[in-house]
Design an enzyme around this catalytic site. Structure first.
Site, mmCIF file in Angstrom:
data_model
loop_
_atom_site.group_PDB
_atom_site.id
_atom_site.type_symbol
_atom_site.label_atom_id
_atom_site.label_comp_id
_atom_site.label_asym_id
_atom_site.label_seq_id
_atom_site.Cartn_x
_atom_site.Cartn_y
_atom_site.Cartn_z
ATOM 1 N N ARG A 167 0.831 -1.200 0.000
ATOM 2 C CA ARG A 167 0.000 0.000 0.000
ATOM 3 C C ARG A 167 0.869 1.254 0.000
ATOM 4 N NH1 ARG A 167 -1.942 1.193 4.193
ATOM 5 N NH2 ARG A 167 -1.125 -0.395 5.616
ATOM 6 N N LYS B 57 -8.896 -2.037 0.000
ATOM 7 C CA LYS B 57 -8.793 -1.125 1.135
ATOM 8 C C LYS B 57 -9.528 0.190 0.884
ATOM 9 C CE LYS B 57 -6.538 -3.658 4.042
ATOM 10 N NZ LYS B 57 -7.305 -4.270 5.172
ATOM 11 N N HIS C 232 -11.201 -3.745 11.529
ATOM 12 C CA HIS C 232 -10.092 -4.362 10.799
ATOM 13 C C HIS C 232 -9.707 -5.625 11.548
ATOM 14 C CE1 HIS C 232 -5.795 -4.056 8.984
ATOM 15 N NE2 HIS C 232 -6.606 -4.710 8.176
ATOM 16 N N SER D 45 -1.763 -5.706 8.963
ATOM 17 C CA SER D 45 -1.254 -6.729 8.055
ATOM 18 C C SER D 45 0.037 -7.336 8.588
ATOM 19 C CB SER D 45 -1.005 -6.111 6.671
ATOM 20 O OG SER D 45 -2.196 -5.627 6.113
ATOM 21 N N LYS E 38 -3.797 -12.133 11.435
ATOM 22 C CA LYS E 38 -5.257 -12.223 11.334
ATOM 23 C C LYS E 38 -5.698 -13.396 10.457
ATOM 24 C CE LYS E 38 -6.405 -8.248 9.662
ATOM 25 N NZ LYS E 38 -5.021 -7.888 9.254
ATOM 26 N N THR E 39 -5.120 -13.475 9.264
ATOM 27 C CA THR E 39 -5.515 -14.525 8.327
ATOM 28 C C THR E 39 -5.087 -15.887 8.831
ATOM 29 O OG1 THR E 39 -5.393 -12.999 6.464
ATOM 30 C CG2 THR E 39 -5.300 -15.346 5.963
ATOM 31 N N ASP F 36 -10.318 -10.381 7.244
ATOM 32 C CA ASP F 36 -9.727 -9.042 7.280
ATOM 33 C C ASP F 36 -10.662 -7.909 7.695
ATOM 34 O OD1 ASP F 36 -7.431 -7.380 6.886
ATOM 35 O OD2 ASP F 36 -8.259 -6.714 4.987
ATOM 36 N N ARG G 14 1.740 -12.035 -1.529
ATOM 37 C CA ARG G 14 0.326 -12.179 -1.181
ATOM 38 C C ARG G 14 -0.364 -13.259 -2.012
ATOM 39 N NH1 ARG G 14 -2.079 -9.212 3.183
ATOM 40 N NH2 ARG G 14 -0.640 -7.489 3.627
#
Length: 516
Positions: A57, A200, A219, A237, A241-242, A256, A321
């Site tokens: 990002r 996003k 988030h 990120s 989380k994932t 997410d 990713r």
């Protein structure tokens, strides 16, 4: 299917388009990606692409059009940078001129699994692989839903990586730009090939719209157990989380972005966007199996000849990713709507090696650490960053929240005050020393801590108060060595720990001054 009307293209400013590919399947988009030379297939069948200069990002290139209707609601500053309507209009016209006569790919879908809060969206792409990305990441509609959808209430994203802005002419910072016009329901993205900007940008829109309907945008990832117990995992990120939500013993709700309303929680998306650096089948079997035909791999290097993905190769970026639809995860909850959460985890990848592996928080502490949003941004997640860096990101997502952090924190506090939710601070970072000296907590140990917290096992053990932050830390947990529960004793030099802990506490206190 409801092919975009001529009025849509006129309103956008696209008078003469090339061939329009509308609502192609994942197989068709994969085929187009290969035919057009945008990427190649890995041995698993996933499309592999490189995003060039922008491998993460670019938050400093994000702008909101400053309008009287929204001005007093926005927390203007480095995150929410204003741009004038005149500059936006000039940028739009130049971008549409670039797209005249070009072949385009259009996806129509939704953001928000709970129908009463669902956002209709349309994404116009210059590249087939990016249209495959949004096809997998957002919620795919049925033919009937497309026919019945009201096009007058549509949010549009136009993504043209080949078009570069002129900072002096367009009022932006660089050739890359992400510009949101909330009143016109239009988002322009250009100059960057990183697909994460599209998802996003819609998250930012939902963070603005949903609170007005008493929905807390979050988030976080979410999963659910056999007994209907929902767990939420907040974090930036790279904090897990994932990984943690993809639990073979629980059903995935989403990885997410979620909303919390009076009826429970719901996923904003229809897919997952997992970091896959050092990915291994034995430690993350669900993610590993999801990288197959229909998935998109960004900046993953393939070996010569057999095209096997090398997840340890970070020569392009550490922020490699994998994007894939939610239904690639066995047992995923679809539609991804779930009951009220029972357990909340605030994830921090502590690069200083100070935080305990887990600590139970009372409501006051939960509010403090939610506002702090402490973690370590890992290399590559944000463009230009090559080393982990400790940071404070309010609400665990300050780059995506248009309103003030206190606004969202108040909403969370109201929900926690109703009771019935256990909140934990979970360190997925380093123990035994700072990054480069200590070691990162193993996924197996972190999973054991999460399981014990969700099942109530951590309610059965004694707690002790650690000295740096005054946090309540369990003395033991099944499957986890007792030694890691005392961060200070895990350092070879306790005095060095004390010095580092004092510095980190001071950083927290300095950061929190803005909320007093």
């Amino acid at each position: 299917m409801a092919f975009p009307s001529d009025g849509f293209f006129r309103e956008l400013g696209l008078i003469n388009t090339g061939k329009i590919h509308y609502q192609l399947s994942s197989a068709q988009l994969t085929e187009q990606t290969i035919i057009r030379g945008e990427g190649q297939l890995s041995d698993s069948g996933a499309v592999t692409v490189a995003t060039g200069k922008y491998t993460g990002r670019s938050p400093k290139d994000r702008f909101l059009v400053d309008l009287p209707s929204i001005h007093d609601k926005i927390d203007w500053g480095p995150v929410n940078q204003p741009i004038s309507p005149e500059k936006f209009e000039n940028l739009r016209l130049r971008m549409m001129a670039y797209l005249q006569g070009r072949e385009l790919f259009i996806f129509d879908g939704f953001a928000g699994a709970e129908e009463r809060y669902r956002l209709s969206l349309r994404v116009v792409n210059e590249f087939a692989w990016q249209n495959l990305f949004v096809h997998q990441l957002f919620i795919r509609p049925s033919a009937e839903e497309l026919e019945q959808r009201d096009e007058s209430n549509l949010f549009t994203v136009v993504c043209a990586p080949g078009f570069q802005a002129d900072p002096q002419l367009d009022g932006v910072r660089s050739e890359a730009f992400i510009v949101l016009h909330l009143e016109r329901k239009l988002i322009l993205i250009g100059g960057t090939h990183y697909a994460g900007e599209m998802k996003k940008s819609i998250f930012g829109v939902l963070n603005y719209l949903l609170p007005e309907e008493n929905v807390l945008p979050m988030h976080c990832s979410a999963n659910i157990g056999e007994d209907g117990d929902v767990a939420l995992f907040f974090g930036l990120s790279g904090t897990g989380k994932t990984t943690l939500s993809a639990d073979p013993l629980r059903r995935l709700v989403g990885d997410d972005e979620h909303g919390w309303w009076d009826g429970g929680v719901f996923n904003f998306e229809g897919g997952c966007y997992a970091k896959c650096v050092n990915l291994r089948e034995e430690s993350e079997p669900q993610i590993w199996a999801a990288i197959r035909s229909g998935a998109v791999l960004e900046n993953v290097i393939l070996s010569e000849g057999d095209r096997v993905a090398n997840y340890e190769d970070i020569s392009l970026t550490e922020n490699t990713r994998a994007a894939y639809p939610l239904h690639f995860i066995p047992g995923a909850v679809i539609p991804s709507v779930a009951p009220q959460p029972k357990t909340i985890f605030f994830l921090c990848a502590d690069a200083f090696g100070v935080m305990p592996p887990i600590a139970k928080l009372n409501t006051e502490q939960a509010m403090y650490y939610f506002l702090a949003g402490y973690t370590a941004i890992l290399a590559g997640t944000v463009r230009g960053q090559t080393e982990p860096q400790a940071t404070f990101s309010a609400c665990f997502g300050s780059p995506f929240i248009p309103r003030s952090a206190m606004f969202y924190a108040k909403m969370l506090g109201e929900r926690l005050d109703k009771g019935g939710v256990n909140v934990y601070l979970l360190n997925t970072g380093w123990v035994g020393g700072i990054y480069g000296v200590g070691k990162r907590i193993s996924i197996a140990h972190t999973r054991a801590l999460v399981t014990a917290a969700i099942t109530g096992e951590l309610d059965k053990v004694p707690y002790k108060t650690e000295q740096a932050f005054g946090l309540d830390v369990p003395a033991s947990c099944p499957g986890v060595p007792d030694s890691i529960f005392d961060p200070r004793s895990s350092w070879s030099d306790p005095a060095a720990y004390d010095k580092q802990a004092t510095q980190l506490v001071a950083m927290f206190e300095e950061n929190h001054k803005q909320f007093r």
